[in-house]
Design a protein around this motif. Structure first.
Motif, mmCIF file in Angstrom:
data_model
loop_
_atom_site.group_PDB
_atom_site.id
_atom_site.type_symbol
_atom_site.label_atom_id
_atom_site.label_comp_id
_atom_site.label_asym_id
_atom_site.label_seq_id
_atom_site.Cartn_x
_atom_site.Cartn_y
_atom_site.Cartn_z
ATOM 1 N N MET A 31 0.864 -1.179 0.000
ATOM 2 C CA MET A 31 0.000 0.000 0.000
ATOM 3 C C MET A 31 0.904 1.233 0.000
ATOM 4 O O MET A 31 1.789 1.366 0.862
ATOM 5 N N ALA A 32 0.706 2.125 -0.973
ATOM 6 C CA ALA A 32 1.483 3.358 -1.086
ATOM 7 C C ALA A 32 0.706 4.492 -0.441
ATOM 8 O O ALA A 32 -0.449 4.758 -0.802
ATOM 9 N N ILE A 33 1.336 5.180 0.548
ATOM 10 C CA ILE A 33 0.691 6.237 1.316
ATOM 11 C C ILE A 33 1.453 7.536 1.065
ATOM 12 O O ILE A 33 2.662 7.546 0.833
ATOM 13 N N GLU A 34 0.727 8.633 1.127
ATOM 14 C CA GLU A 34 1.345 9.951 0.968
ATOM 15 C C GLU A 34 2.486 10.116 1.980
ATOM 16 O O GLU A 34 2.304 9.869 3.170
ATOM 17 N N TYR A 35 3.653 10.509 1.500
ATOM 18 C CA TYR A 35 4.804 10.721 2.391
ATOM 19 C C TYR A 35 4.759 12.160 2.906
ATOM 20 O O TYR A 35 4.768 13.127 2.126
ATOM 21 N N ILE A 36 4.660 12.319 4.237
ATOM 22 C CA ILE A 36 4.576 13.642 4.867
ATOM 23 C C ILE A 36 5.909 13.915 5.544
ATOM 24 O O ILE A 36 6.268 13.261 6.526
ATOM 25 N N ALA A 37 6.647 14.862 5.030
ATOM 26 C CA ALA A 37 7.979 15.187 5.565
ATOM 27 C C ALA A 37 7.823 16.145 6.745
ATOM 28 O O ALA A 37 8.054 17.359 6.634
ATOM 29 N N ALA A 38 7.413 15.624 7.879
ATOM 30 C CA ALA A 38 7.192 16.444 9.080
ATOM 31 C C ALA A 38 7.416 15.577 10.314
ATOM 32 O O ALA A 38 7.209 14.360 10.280
ATOM 33 N N PRO A 39 7.855 16.208 11.437
ATOM 34 C CA PRO A 39 8.100 15.454 12.669
ATOM 35 C C PRO A 39 6.799 15.191 13.419
ATOM 36 O O PRO A 39 5.829 15.937 13.278
ATOM 37 N N PRO A 40 6.750 14.142 14.252
ATOM 38 C CA PRO A 40 5.582 13.905 15.113
ATOM 39 C C PRO A 40 5.618 14.829 16.334
ATOM 40 O O PRO A 40 6.666 15.368 16.696
ATOM 41 N N ARG B 232 -9.020 5.152 17.634
ATOM 42 C CA ARG B 232 -8.680 4.315 18.780
ATOM 43 C C ARG B 232 -7.207 4.354 19.178
ATOM 44 O O ARG B 232 -6.801 3.644 20.069
ATOM 45 N N ASP B 233 -6.378 5.185 18.527
ATOM 46 C CA ASP B 233 -4.969 5.249 18.921
ATOM 47 C C ASP B 233 -4.397 6.652 18.699
ATOM 48 O O ASP B 233 -3.286 6.818 18.193
ATOM 49 N N VAL B 234 -5.189 7.668 19.069
ATOM 50 C CA VAL B 234 -4.708 9.046 18.965
ATOM 51 C C VAL B 234 -3.666 9.273 20.061
ATOM 52 O O VAL B 234 -3.938 9.061 21.243
ATOM 53 N N LYS B 235 -2.465 9.708 19.671
ATOM 54 C CA LYS B 235 -1.383 9.956 20.609
ATOM 55 C C LYS B 235 -0.338 10.830 19.919
ATOM 56 O O LYS B 235 -0.372 11.000 18.685
ATOM 57 N N PRO B 236 0.591 11.437 20.631
ATOM 58 C CA PRO B 236 1.567 12.353 20.003
ATOM 59 C C PRO B 236 2.366 11.712 18.882
ATOM 60 O O PRO B 236 2.731 12.386 17.920
ATOM 61 N N GLN B 237 2.657 10.410 18.979
ATOM 62 C CA GLN B 237 3.443 9.756 17.931
ATOM 63 C C GLN B 237 2.680 9.655 16.614
ATOM 64 O O GLN B 237 3.290 9.486 15.549
ATOM 65 N N ASN B 238 1.334 9.717 16.660
ATOM 66 C CA ASN B 238 0.528 9.547 15.455
ATOM 67 C C ASN B 238 -0.016 10.862 14.905
ATOM 68 O O ASN B 238 -0.942 10.855 14.088
ATOM 69 N N VAL B 239 0.498 11.982 15.370
ATOM 70 C CA VAL B 239 0.129 13.298 14.825
ATOM 71 C C VAL B 239 1.400 13.941 14.278
ATOM 72 O O VAL B 239 2.299 14.301 15.048
ATOM 73 N N LEU B 240 1.505 14.047 12.959
ATOM 74 C CA LEU B 240 2.624 14.742 12.315
ATOM 75 C C LEU B 240 2.288 16.218 12.187
ATOM 76 O O LEU B 240 1.125 16.595 11.998
ATOM 77 N N LEU B 241 3.319 17.080 12.242
ATOM 78 C CA LEU B 241 3.047 18.520 12.249
ATOM 79 C C LEU B 241 3.896 19.256 11.211
ATOM 80 O O LEU B 241 4.958 19.791 11.522
ATOM 81 N N GLY C 235 -0.315 22.610 9.208
ATOM 82 C CA GLY C 235 -1.300 22.052 10.116
ATOM 83 C C GLY C 235 -1.105 20.569 10.366
ATOM 84 O O GLY C 235 -0.425 19.875 9.594
ATOM 85 N N PRO C 236 -1.681 20.041 11.458
ATOM 86 C CA PRO C 236 -1.470 18.637 11.858
ATOM 87 C C PRO C 236 -2.025 17.652 10.835
ATOM 88 O O PRO C 236 -2.989 17.921 10.113
ATOM 89 N N ARG C 237 -1.377 16.466 10.783
ATOM 90 C CA ARG C 237 -1.850 15.340 9.982
ATOM 91 C C ARG C 237 -1.981 14.116 10.907
ATOM 92 O O ARG C 237 -1.034 13.745 11.588
ATOM 93 N N LEU C 238 -3.136 13.514 10.929
ATOM 94 C CA LEU C 238 -3.385 12.331 11.755
ATOM 95 C C LEU C 238 -3.104 11.089 10.917
ATOM 96 O O LEU C 238 -3.658 10.936 9.820
ATOM 97 N N ILE C 239 -2.224 10.219 11.420
ATOM 98 C CA ILE C 239 -1.837 9.028 10.674
ATOM 99 C C ILE C 239 -2.127 7.775 11.487
ATOM 100 O O ILE C 239 -2.573 7.849 12.629
ATOM 101 N N ASP C 240 -1.833 6.619 10.843
ATOM 102 C CA ASP C 240 -1.896 5.297 11.495
ATOM 103 C C ASP C 240 -3.269 4.980 12.039
ATOM 104 O O ASP C 240 -3.469 4.781 13.217
ATOM 105 N N PHE C 241 -4.282 4.946 11.133
ATOM 106 C CA PHE C 241 -5.590 4.445 11.558
ATOM 107 C C PHE C 241 -5.859 3.092 10.931
ATOM 108 O O PHE C 241 -6.976 2.716 10.662
ATOM 109 N N GLY C 242 -4.764 2.324 10.700
ATOM 110 C CA GLY C 242 -4.911 0.947 10.231
ATOM 111 C C GLY C 242 -5.522 0.038 11.275
ATOM 112 O O GLY C 242 -6.046 -1.014 10.960
#
Length: 683
Positions: A86-95, A133-142, A146-153
């Motif tokens: 699965m190819a996902i958009e690459y977001i060049a930002a820190p969590p 079900r897994d919102v946490k600082p590691q899963n929010v890129l900035l 503006g923020p991007r929410l990732i990892d909702f697999g």
């Protein structure tokens, strides 16, 4: 290559997935390369199993349902390929976790801006029927826009069965998730509130001591520690952390509040306005690295060059287990646990049967030894009785022989008769000798000294008093009698006196043996008990013992309820047994005339139950054992208590109480004459 993507380096690996940085094919105009993507595939080597392929396909399906600028979009996927990808958009930002660690906390205005951007992502997810079900600082890129929410697999749609497992980092998990309850959109809002608290204070909203289990317990109970939260953020963060999911705001409400607060101010989504300079600088480093990678520079995460940021962008995390598979795994674990429990019960039952067989064998051996001892004692007594009779008969014959000799010889010193005249001496002398010979013959046939014949015989006691009784000729029955009777009989036989009246000597008669009562099973069970034994018997709550006879078991057995501290065969010995809580006595008058008393004390084991009066004056008979789940009690007003602990009594003056949970009521009793204490709570 994975599909049309050329892999240029590995970003991360963990769980069941592996993430690669990849580039699509060259652009059609020939200028430069295609866009950067994060390509996820499975860790499995060799052939991919059907279960893993279904999990991966489900993750792809969930990710493709969301098309929002505030999440990482799926570019392309092929779950049916030989190696699913699965190819996902690459977001060049820190969590957010990396930014807090490297640059410190955010001011209140920046926290509100991050909250609004993350709320936009949750609005998109919840609108598609997905709970993250897994919102946490590691899963929010900035990135700066503006923020991007990732990892909702690991997310699940509302129309599917939701797992009851607690997923995600514990410190950012909602209380209902930590308790294993289903996750809802309100659970995501709780996790967002915990994330915002960390941005403002630098730590999760709980006290931490390094113990994961204690932290989990605090999360389950909702025991928050909000020290350090700025007052300006209380209205934003505190409602999200409400213990009741129904009291938490929806993502749209949080976004609307931010927009109301910014009314009249210049509208901008750029983080340059909101973020501290350190945060903006680190975000810029990540963006510059992304541009360099997109331009075709070599990818080397370990190079450590000056333009290398603190860490690579964490793409969506590893594939989590599909709900049905997780539930199947849970069912398998439960089945294995039941099997272990059943095996443990079988082992315990086998051990109990072996112990019972061993106890029965020992009981039979003791009874056999007792019977052998009784038979040996009876044979010895019979032999003594025969020996006494033989001596008595020999003495009687000796006395009879002496009497015959005296009758046949003249008495010494007697005056000789004057010889009769010659004419009459012959006839007179002849008749005298004939009379003497006839008397001797009569004595020999009569034998008044012989008492071995059947019929009525006189028996003398030690003083020579006479009595009557039936005596069996040649008695060799070997009947068991008491030791006192044996002694009396042998004394009478050896010291028999002469009778009076006829001048003949009488011997003492052989006494009639007293038959010994045969002890029944209960008598034998009481006789087998020794001090130190433990019994499967107890007070049944109605002042009766739970069994008619004592049943001995090992003192470590789960059914050992009473301990025998003393055994007595003295009449009235129950009054000398210990008294007090947990002490009692058990008496049995046997068919053998022996009264046996067992002095008992309770064996206290954690988990056993007993009835007690706990309203008003607390009292209980601790010798009573009662079923923990019983629906009745022996007497009105009683409650059922369960033993929670058995402890050595503390030293005098020590401030000690029974261990108990917060708010849990307990009772305790001093036992063993004050040497120990038992603690109990309501069953």
């Amino acid at each position: 290559m994975l599909g049309p993507y050329r892999l240029i380096g590995r970003l991360s690996s963990g769980g069941m997935g592996r993430i690669y940085l990849a580039r699509s094919g060259a652009r059609s105009d020939g200028r430069g390369s295609g866009e950067l993507v994060a390509v996820k595939t499975l860790l499995a080597e060799g052939e991919v199993s059907d279960i893993d392929r279904r999990r991966f396909a489900r993750e792809v399906s969930l990710a493709q349902r969301v098309d929002s600028a505030h999440t990482a979009r799926v570019r392309e996927a092929d779950p049916g390929a030989e190696r699913p990808w699965m190819a996902i958009e690459y977001i060049a930002a820190p969590p957010l976790s990396e930014l807090v660690r490297a640059c410190g906390v955010l001011p209140a205005s920046a926290v509100r801006w991050v909250a609004a951007g993350t709320a936009k992502a949750l609005v998109a997810l919840h609108g598609a029927g997905i709970v993250h079900r897994d919102v946490k600082p590691q899963n929010v890129l900035l990135p700066l826009d503006g923020p991007r929410l990732i990892d909702f697999g690991i997310s699940h749609a509302n129309d599917l069965t939701r797992t009851s497992l607690t997923l995600g980092t514990i410190a950012f998990t909602s209380p209902e998730q930590a308790r294993g309850e289903p996750s809802t959109a309100a659970s995501d809002m709780y996790s967002l509130g915990a994330t915002l608290f960390m941005l403002a204070s630098g730590r999760p909203p709980y006290s931490r001591d390094g113990d994961t289990l204690r932290l989990l317990a605090r999360v389950q109970r909702g025991e928050l520690d909000l020290g350090g939260l700025p007052k300006e953020l209380v209205e934003t963060v505190r409602p999200c952390l409400a213990a009741d999911p129904g009291q938490r705001p929806a993502p749209a409400e949080l976004l609307a509040r931010f927009r109301r607060d910014q009314a009249g101010l210049p509208a901008t989504d750029s983080g340059v306005r909101w973020l501290p300079p350190k945060w903006s600088a680190l975000i810029g480093e990540y963006a510059a690295q992304g541009q360099a990678l997109a331009s075709g520079r070599p990818f080397d995460p370990a190079a450590g060059s000056d333009d290398q940021p603190t860490g690579m962008v964490p793409p969506p995390g590893p594939t989590r287990m599909y709900t049905a598979d997780r539930e199947a795994q849970l069912r398998e674990r439960e089945r294995a646990a039941r099997e272990r429990e059943r095996a443990a019960k079988e082992h315990e039952r086998a051990e109990r049967e072996r112990a019972e067989k061993r106890a029965a064998r020992e009981q039979a051996e003791r009874e056999q030894a007792e019977r052998a001892a009784q038979e040996r004692a009876a044979r010895e007594r019979a032999q003594r009785e025969r020996a006494e009779r033989e001596r008595a008969q020999q003495a009687a014959r000796a006395r009879a022989g002496g009497a015959q000799a005296r009758a046949a010889s003249p008495t010494p010193g007697a005056t000789r008769p004057t010889p009769a005249p010659a004419a009459s001496s012959g006839g007179s002398s002849g008749w005298g000798w004939l009379i003497a010979v006839a008397a001797v013959i009569a004595l020999l046939f009569w034998q008044p000294w012989d008492t071995s014949g059947s019929g009525s015989a006189s028996g003398g006691s030690r003083s020579g008093a006479t009595g009557s009784g039936a005596v069996t000729s040649g008695n060799d029955l070997g009947t068991h009698t008491d030791g006192s009777d044996t002694g009396s009989d042998s004394t009478s036989n050896s010291n028999s006196t002469y009778g009076s009246g006829s001048g003949a000597e009488e011997s003492s008669p052989t006494p009639t043996p007293t038959p010994t009562p045969t002890p029944d099973t209960t008598d034998r069970a009481f006789a087998a008990v020794r001090a130190g034994d433990c019994l499967d018997v107890y007070n049944d709550g109605h002042d009766n013992m739970s069994a008619r006879a004592p049943v001995r078991v090992g003192c470590r057995a789960s059914n050992a309820y009473m301990h025998v501290n003393r055994v007595s065969t003295t009449t009235g010995a129950g009054s000398s047994c210990d008294s007090g809580p947990g002490f009692t006595w058990w008496r049995k008058s046997g068919a053998d005339g022996v009264e046996r008393t067992l002095c008992l004390d309770r064996v206290y084991q954690v988990g056993q139950c007993f009835p007690a009066q706990v309203k008003g004056a607390t009292n209980a008979d601790l010798t009573v054992v009662w079923g923990c789940g019983a629906s009745t009690v022996p007497r009105a007003g009683q409650s059922i208590l369960r033993i929670t602990g058995y402890y050595r009594a503390p030293a005098a003056g020590t401030n000690w109480t029974c261990p108990a949970g917060r708010g849990e009521r307990f009772w305790y009793w001093p036992v063993n004459n004050g040497r120990s204490i038992i603690c109990a709570s309501a069953a």
